[in-house]
Write a protein that holds these residues in place. Sequence first.
Motif, mmCIF file in Angstrom:
data_model
loop_
_atom_site.group_PDB
_atom_site.id
_atom_site.type_symbol
_atom_site.label_atom_id
_atom_site.label_comp_id
_atom_site.label_asym_id
_atom_site.label_seq_id
_atom_site.Cartn_x
_atom_site.Cartn_y
_atom_site.Cartn_z
ATOM 1 N N GLY A 1 -6.477 -7.290 -1.585
ATOM 2 C CA GLY A 1 -6.507 -7.442 -3.044
ATOM 3 C C GLY A 1 -6.578 -6.102 -3.761
ATOM 4 N N PHE A 2 -6.459 -5.018 -2.992
ATOM 5 C CA PHE A 2 -6.443 -3.651 -3.500
ATOM 6 C C PHE A 2 -7.666 -3.276 -4.330
ATOM 7 C CE2 PHE A 2 -2.314 -4.480 -1.972
ATOM 8 C CZ PHE A 2 -2.054 -3.324 -1.245
ATOM 9 N N GLY A 3 -8.808 -3.518 -3.685
ATOM 10 C CA GLY A 3 -10.042 -2.936 -4.201
ATOM 11 C C GLY A 3 -9.983 -1.435 -3.921
ATOM 12 N N PHE A 4 -9.293 -1.099 -2.814
ATOM 13 C CA PHE A 4 -9.080 0.307 -2.447
ATOM 14 C C PHE A 4 -7.581 0.590 -2.419
ATOM 15 C CE2 PHE A 4 -12.879 -1.060 -0.015
ATOM 16 C CZ PHE A 4 -13.805 -0.183 -0.542
ATOM 17 N N TYR A 5 -7.188 1.800 -2.846
ATOM 18 C CA TYR A 5 -5.802 2.236 -2.705
ATOM 19 C C TYR A 5 -5.680 3.393 -1.709
ATOM 20 C CZ TYR A 5 -4.582 -0.541 -6.828
ATOM 21 O OH TYR A 5 -4.349 -1.574 -7.708
ATOM 22 N N SER B 1 0.833 -1.203 0.000
ATOM 23 C CA SER B 1 0.000 0.000 0.000
ATOM 24 C C SER B 1 0.873 1.260 0.000
ATOM 25 C CB SER B 1 -0.921 -0.034 1.224
ATOM 26 O OG SER B 1 -1.504 1.217 1.446
ATOM 27 N N ASN B 2 1.931 1.237 0.841
ATOM 28 C CA ASN B 2 2.847 2.388 0.898
ATOM 29 C C ASN B 2 3.619 2.545 -0.409
ATOM 30 O OD1 ASN B 2 1.998 2.820 3.502
ATOM 31 N ND2 ASN B 2 3.700 1.735 4.449
ATOM 32 N N CYS B 3 3.971 1.399 -1.015
ATOM 33 C CA CYS B 3 4.682 1.406 -2.301
ATOM 34 C C CYS B 3 3.797 1.997 -3.399
ATOM 35 C CB CYS B 3 5.115 -0.018 -2.631
ATOM 36 S SG CYS B 3 5.745 -0.244 -4.303
ATOM 37 N N PHE B 4 2.518 1.567 -3.447
ATOM 38 C CA PHE B 4 1.578 2.120 -4.445
ATOM 39 C C PHE B 4 1.377 3.623 -4.241
ATOM 40 C CE2 PHE B 4 -0.405 -2.330 -4.628
ATOM 41 C CZ PHE B 4 0.190 -2.613 -5.856
ATOM 42 N N HIS B 5 1.295 4.033 -2.970
ATOM 43 C CA HIS B 5 1.078 5.454 -2.661
ATOM 44 C C HIS B 5 2.264 6.289 -3.151
ATOM 45 C CE1 HIS B 5 -0.461 8.943 -0.547
ATOM 46 N NE2 HIS B 5 0.729 9.118 0.018
ATOM 47 N N LYS B 6 3.463 5.722 -2.996
ATOM 48 C CA LYS B 6 4.694 6.459 -3.343
ATOM 49 C C LYS B 6 4.964 6.444 -4.845
ATOM 50 C CE LYS B 6 9.387 6.734 -1.502
ATOM 51 N NZ LYS B 6 10.375 6.058 -0.644
ATOM 52 N N HIS B 7 4.784 5.266 -5.467
ATOM 53 C CA HIS B 7 5.211 5.113 -6.862
ATOM 54 C C HIS B 7 4.063 5.045 -7.876
ATOM 55 C CE1 HIS B 7 9.251 4.500 -5.394
ATOM 56 N NE2 HIS B 7 8.831 3.494 -4.630
#
Length: 486
Positions: A319-323, A155-161
């Motif tokens: 499963g990242f329905g939400f980011y 989640s932190n990786c998706f938020h950053k990149h």
Amino acid sequence: MASNNNHHQFQKNAMYVETPAEALGDGGKNFDDDGRVKRTGTWVTASAHIITAVIGSGVLSLAWAIAQMGWLAGPAVLFAFSFITYFTSTLLVDCYRSPDPVHGKRNYTYSMVVRSILGGRKFQLCGLAQYVNLVGVTIGYTITASISMVAVKRSNCFHKHGHHEKCYISNNPFMIMFACIQIVLSQIPNFHKLWWLSIVAAVMSFAYSSIGLGLSIAKVAGGEHVRTSLTGVQVGVDVSGSEKVWRTFQAIGDIAFAYAYSNVLIEIQDTLKQSPPENKVMKKASLIGIFTTTLFYVLCGCIGYAAFGNDAPGNFLTGFGFYEPFWLIDFANICIAVHLVGAYQVFCQPIFGFVENLSKERWSESKFVNHEYGLNIPMCGTYNLNWFRLVWRSAYVVVTAVIAMIFPFFNDFLGLIGSLSFWPLTVYFPIEMYIKQSNMRPFSFTWTWLKILSWACFIVSIISAAGSIQGLAQDLKKYQPFKPQQ
């Protein structure tokens, strides 16, 4: 195998020897009628144990299950299984004492109940079903907890990149961390000392279920158009005809096993105070536990389906329905991991108790197995160290963690293990024991419909087992051993 002689020998060599409370003089007030230290559990602690055992992180996959069946069948199946589970649990709690539900002799575990009422071969079958299920669940919880911890980092990786990054992270270090925590907690000597852990875990399950629910409501309120229907995923649009059938079988299985807690019900009941009668208190706790669970399941499943429609992910927090908001997703996943720390203990304590009692019976002269050493721990008081307990429980946790690392898709086996144990443990044995204990007349009205219920649930178990095997075959095809499993 389970003759009366063996049973008395087991009682004699077990850690606790049954002594009538009256025979203990003034000290009798500290003991129950079986000579064991006074139990202190109430309907509050029993309800917490039940909620901890029943509401797993599977609550977050119910949107997917409802999506397979649609607005009509989905909630109907949820309610049907909540009723069946509650009904059979009320039959089972009356069997804790036998032959009389209030004044009879206590049975400390599910398998002891089956042994004292049904005996022989059925006792062996019950033990096999119960312990295979419990071992499978503890391995599955190791995997699920690590997936939730990995989801925090992803989640932190998706938020950053950005959301298009792969953000692959290995589950293994998190499984090792989870196992280390479990090795420490597993040294708590017995089940009734775990009430605080169950209450913490129950609070965590409320927290992440509420976050999933809140995010789903926000998504629905956002007005984004999603496709939902009365019959769920559409053949020819979302899935093929055969896929629809297999997925429906899997979804029924997911819901059926999301409710199962009968394999630890007797152990939970054995923590309750002697008065008021344990069966009365346990029925109240079961009603509260199942009602609370059903409320969350229906809300999370239905609102999750309304939010994601036919494209609902398997688990909308990992499963990242939400980011976003990423910090809230992180908090929810931490709550899942903490909850599973407690749930793991609820499910492994019966295994620990079974092996330790068997070992005390087998090696009654061994100091390694039987001797306790008092250790003074600052702030915590005296801890009784037993070397066998330390070695065996630590080894069990390590082995389950290693299996989880070797087979990171083992979670898919859980549906199969669950389907094989749901019918015998949740339905068949409680009904058979109730019929035997109440001396019910064969082919009477009640006898007939209890048997029909049992056969109907047997068919559901077979169907969902078939769905699980097909799903497992699909996962094995896609499995890449050197790629982290998410």
